[in-house]
Design a protein around this motif. Sequence first.
Motif, PDB file in Angstrom:
ATOM      1  N   VAL A   1     -10.536 -23.612  -5.751  1.00 20.24           N
ATOM      2  CA  VAL A   1     -10.620 -22.504  -4.795  1.00 20.24           C
ATOM      3  C   VAL A   1     -10.660 -21.195  -5.580  1.00 20.24           C
ATOM      4  CG1 VAL A   1      -8.094 -22.540  -4.479  1.00 20.24           C
ATOM      5  CG2 VAL A   1      -9.509 -21.393  -2.793  1.00 20.24           C
ATOM      6  N   PRO A   2     -11.634 -20.335  -5.287  1.00 19.13           N
ATOM      7  CA  PRO A   2     -11.761 -19.103  -6.074  1.00 19.13           C
ATOM      8  C   PRO A   2     -10.695 -18.071  -5.720  1.00 19.13           C
ATOM      9  CG  PRO A   2     -13.419 -19.151  -4.350  1.00 19.13           C
ATOM     10  CD  PRO A   2     -12.681 -20.451  -4.256  1.00 19.13           C
ATOM     11  N   LEU A   3     -10.590 -17.048  -6.559  1.00 21.69           N
ATOM     12  CA  LEU A   3      -9.718 -15.920  -6.250  1.00 21.69           C
ATOM     13  C   LEU A   3     -10.318 -15.113  -5.106  1.00 21.69           C
ATOM     14  CD1 LEU A   3      -8.953 -14.632  -9.857  1.00 21.69           C
ATOM     15  CD2 LEU A   3      -7.307 -15.683  -8.290  1.00 21.69           C
ATOM     16  N   ALA A   4      -9.461 -14.520  -4.277  1.00 25.48           N
ATOM     17  CA  ALA A   4      -9.938 -13.616  -3.235  1.00 25.48           C
ATOM     18  C   ALA A   4     -10.603 -12.427  -3.929  1.00 25.48           C
ATOM     19  CB  ALA A   4      -8.783 -13.154  -2.369  1.00 25.48           C
ATOM     20  N   LYS A   5     -11.640 -11.889  -3.290  1.00 27.37           N
ATOM     21  CA  LYS A   5     -12.426 -10.844  -3.962  1.00 27.37           C
ATOM     22  C   LYS A   5     -11.765  -9.471  -3.923  1.00 27.37           C
ATOM     23  CE  LYS A   5     -16.909 -12.992  -3.846  1.00 27.37           C
ATOM     24  NZ  LYS A   5     -16.514 -14.192  -3.045  1.00 27.37           N
ATOM     25  N   ASP A   6     -10.829  -9.286  -3.004  1.00 24.48           N
ATOM     26  CA  ASP A   6     -10.230  -7.962  -2.825  1.00 24.48           C
ATOM     27  C   ASP A   6      -9.334  -7.593  -4.024  1.00 24.48           C
ATOM     28  OD1 ASP A   6      -9.509  -6.097  -0.042  1.00 24.48           O
ATOM     29  OD2 ASP A   6      -8.348  -5.835  -1.876  1.00 24.48           O
ATOM     30  N   GLN A   7      -9.872  -6.729  -4.900  1.00 29.99           N
ATOM     31  CA  GLN A   7      -9.162  -6.380  -6.138  1.00 29.99           C
ATOM     32  C   GLN A   7      -7.881  -5.589  -5.874  1.00 29.99           C
ATOM     33  OE1 GLN A   7     -11.015  -7.077  -9.506  1.00 29.99           O
ATOM     34  NE2 GLN A   7     -11.578  -8.555  -7.934  1.00 29.99           N
ATOM     35  N   THR A   8      -7.900  -4.771  -4.831  1.00 29.84           N
ATOM     36  CA  THR A   8      -6.720  -3.964  -4.523  1.00 29.84           C
ATOM     37  C   THR A   8      -5.539  -4.855  -4.140  1.00 29.84           C
ATOM     38  OG1 THR A   8      -8.263  -2.338  -3.665  1.00 29.84           O
ATOM     39  CG2 THR A   8      -5.948  -1.951  -3.220  1.00 29.84           C
ATOM     40  N   LEU A   9      -5.852  -5.874  -3.343  1.00 29.92           N
ATOM     41  CA  LEU A   9      -4.808  -6.804  -2.928  1.00 29.92           C
ATOM     42  C   LEU A   9      -4.329  -7.638  -4.132  1.00 29.92           C
ATOM     43  CD1 LEU A   9      -3.405  -7.303  -0.278  1.00 29.92           C
ATOM     44  CD2 LEU A   9      -5.106  -9.034   0.296  1.00 29.92           C
ATOM     45  N   GLN A  10      -5.252  -8.002  -5.014  1.00 35.85           N
ATOM     46  CA  GLN A  10      -4.883  -8.732  -6.235  1.00 35.85           C
ATOM     47  C   GLN A  10      -3.947  -7.873  -7.093  1.00 35.85           C
ATOM     48  OE1 GLN A  10      -5.561 -11.807  -6.923  1.00 35.85           O
ATOM     49  NE2 GLN A  10      -7.479 -12.391  -5.931  1.00 35.85           N
ATOM     50  N   ARG A  11      -4.244  -6.603  -7.156  1.00 35.59           N
ATOM     51  CA  ARG A  11      -3.449  -5.665  -7.941  1.00 35.59           C
ATOM     52  C   ARG A  11      -2.033  -5.559  -7.342  1.00 35.59           C
ATOM     53  NH1 ARG A  11      -4.312  -3.717 -13.049  1.00 35.59           N
ATOM     54  NH2 ARG A  11      -3.228  -1.747 -13.291  1.00 35.59           N
TER      55      ARG A  11
ATOM     56  N   LEU B   1       3.165  -4.350   4.797  1.00 31.38           N
ATOM     57  CA  LEU B   1       2.254  -4.347   5.943  1.00 31.38           C
ATOM     58  C   LEU B   1       1.109  -3.369   5.749  1.00 31.38           C
ATOM     59  CD1 LEU B   1       4.927  -4.700   8.739  1.00 31.38           C
ATOM     60  CD2 LEU B   1       3.333  -6.446   7.926  1.00 31.38           C
ATOM     61  N   ARG B   2       1.414  -2.250   5.077  1.00 27.19           N
ATOM     62  CA  ARG B   2       0.373  -1.274   4.789  1.00 27.19           C
ATOM     63  C   ARG B   2      -0.709  -1.913   3.914  1.00 27.19           C
ATOM     64  NH1 ARG B   2       3.963   2.783   3.273  1.00 27.19           N
ATOM     65  NH2 ARG B   2       3.462   2.530   1.075  1.00 27.19           N
ATOM     66  N   GLU B   3      -0.278  -2.608   2.877  1.00 24.04           N
ATOM     67  CA  GLU B   3      -1.229  -3.255   1.963  1.00 24.04           C
ATOM     68  C   GLU B   3      -2.058  -4.315   2.680  1.00 24.04           C
ATOM     69  OE1 GLU B   3      -2.045  -2.606  -1.151  1.00 24.04           O
ATOM     70  OE2 GLU B   3      -0.622  -0.941  -1.345  1.00 24.04           O
ATOM     71  N   VAL B   4      -1.363  -5.126   3.493  1.00 20.93           N
ATOM     72  CA  VAL B   4      -2.068  -6.227   4.162  1.00 20.93           C
ATOM     73  C   VAL B   4      -3.050  -5.712   5.209  1.00 20.93           C
ATOM     74  CG1 VAL B   4      -1.787  -8.254   5.633  1.00 20.93           C
ATOM     75  CG2 VAL B   4      -0.269  -7.924   3.687  1.00 20.93           C
TER      76      VAL B   4
ATOM     77  N   LYS C   1      -8.613  -4.263   7.003  1.00 21.97           N
ATOM     78  CA  LYS C   1      -9.666  -3.303   7.377  1.00 21.97           C
ATOM     79  C   LYS C   1     -10.843  -3.374   6.424  1.00 21.97           C
ATOM     80  CE  LYS C   1      -7.049   0.437   9.529  1.00 21.97           C
ATOM     81  NZ  LYS C   1      -6.841   1.893   9.397  1.00 21.97           N
ATOM     82  N   ARG C   2     -10.550  -3.691   5.175  1.00 19.35           N
ATOM     83  CA  ARG C   2     -11.647  -3.831   4.199  1.00 19.35           C
ATOM     84  C   ARG C   2     -12.393  -5.147   4.383  1.00 19.35           C
ATOM     85  NH1 ARG C   2      -7.512  -1.852   0.595  1.00 19.35           N
ATOM     86  NH2 ARG C   2      -7.129  -3.978  -0.082  1.00 19.35           N
ATOM     87  N   GLY C   3     -11.868  -5.987   5.280  1.00 18.67           N
ATOM     88  CA  GLY C   3     -12.541  -7.254   5.544  1.00 18.67           C
ATOM     89  C   GLY C   3     -12.080  -8.396   4.663  1.00 18.67           C
ATOM     90  N   ALA C   4     -10.913  -8.235   4.045  1.00 14.90           N
ATOM     91  CA  ALA C   4     -10.432  -9.242   3.098  1.00 14.90           C
ATOM     92  C   ALA C   4     -10.107 -10.578   3.764  1.00 14.90           C
ATOM     93  CB  ALA C   4      -9.200  -8.724   2.364  1.00 14.90           C
ATOM     94  N   PHE C   5      -9.882 -10.556   5.074  1.00 13.17           N
ATOM     95  CA  PHE C   5      -9.496 -11.807   5.740  1.00 13.17           C
ATOM     96  C   PHE C   5     -10.585 -12.328   6.673  1.00 13.17           C
ATOM     97  CE2 PHE C   5      -5.476  -9.394   5.080  1.00 13.17           C
ATOM     98  CZ  PHE C   5      -5.069 -10.129   3.979  1.00 13.17           C
TER      99      PHE C   5
END
Lengths: 314, 184
Positions: A72-82, A279-282, A287-291
């Motif tokens: 399973v690949p890493l999620a693409k959202d770099q901000t959330l990874q950070r 919750l702010r991060e999630v 909103k960025r479409g990460a989910f």
Amino acid sequence: MTALLKSLALAIALTLSGTALANPFGGLFGGGGGEVDLGRILKSAQDAFGEVKPEQERTIGREAAAVLLGAVPLAKDQTLQRYLNRVGRWVALQSERPDIEWRFGLLDSMDVNAFAAPGGYVFITKGLLLRMGSEAELAGVLAHEVAHVVKKHHLQAVQKGARLDLAVGLAGTRMGEEDRAKLDKIAGGFKELYARGLDKDDEHEADRMGLVIATRAGYDPYGLPATLQTLGAMNPKDGSLAFLFKTHPAPGQRLDLIDSVFAPLEAYARQPSVRDRFLREVTAAQKRGAFEDPGFRLNAAVSPAAARHLHRHD
Amino acid sequence: MKRRLLSLLLLCGLSLAAQADPAHVIRATELKDKPFSDAATVLPLAEKAVVEVLAREGGWYKVKVQGKQGWVRMTALRLGDGSAKPGDSGVGSALQFLSTGRSGSSGVTVATGVRGLDAADITNAVPDAKAVEGMDKLAVNADEARRYAAEQKLSAQQIAYLPDPKAAVEKKQQTNSPSPFPWE
């Protein structure tokens, strides 16, 4: 005692010069038939002479992590990874191995699960992240995985289960493609281990340590229990839980054992849960479409709070 | 269109906002008027009693039961009404806790076709070494981690690990069982 060590060393030297040269991989890893079981000898040698070196552990861990990221690949959202790495590194700093190269990764799956690999790799799925309500919960789950790394649970399980003792013994810091056979052997051992899961006792130990590590990091100690409560209330037939439930003790059982030892942490119950930042991060990620996965949607029952939040902050 | 569908879902959701998560009492306990063990008792709660969970604060759940609100220790409760039904898909997701801090009524719906992760995926995986390397650029160093923790006033504590209850029991059995004969 010294004599024993000497003869052991001699046995290794003899076997290495014999079997190894004749048949570099088959003989070494096969160990079947009437051949001298070099793996077993090296295993005892390792018990006698000490631990796997950190660089070897890292090499092995990289291959184990590669197996997971191959599934399973890493999620693409770099901000959330950070964000995950910021929280994770802080948590890991409270462990007995603060200075290894910790890497935290959010897996692009709506299944509910988390994993660790030797040398400092920790993974959590989007599906699990979405079921948490605060950073204290995230810290609790990451601390559980950090504990697996600190106690080298996976390394020991793979050595025990798949007789990777030799691969461990020979794994160098830099393994190139010419070492592919060795790396494949390591990958195979970890596939088997991740598919089967660790011993239940290792999981319970990681729970007990994870509680403490997250509390050392200054979080409300009830983070991990709160997540286990949530998982325990989910329908066990939910497909997104099947793999987790197959490889871990039941959440209720884990909670019972946690309850039985929790008392010393009660004094820290007033530490922050850090709900708002989480919750702010999630929601920012949402909103960025990460989910936005095909086939996945946040249902109506989830959305009232999301609606209020989105309206307030738009 | 997609956005519209989303807002429709959000609106539907609003009407469900009053619902709460059920939980059941796993050992007799008390409903307290504040989240402290020495707070006044509102009601005694029997094993298997079902309550509605409204929020969590530390080791306490704020609950509603028999028309009264109060606090119950998390350890005395298990979320769910004690009989998980097909279709239940979890409670307490991140988005449900937003702004109100209360847990929601259901959870995240995961339809079929979503990228799952099971034993077969792992067994059939082709190791992706490049992806592992890629994690390096997201790594956070110790100073950055400390700074980020300090933003939320998280301060490090020195706390010893908790003992293994099983080891404690075994030790106790060793020291406390002088005779293997129960009639002695």
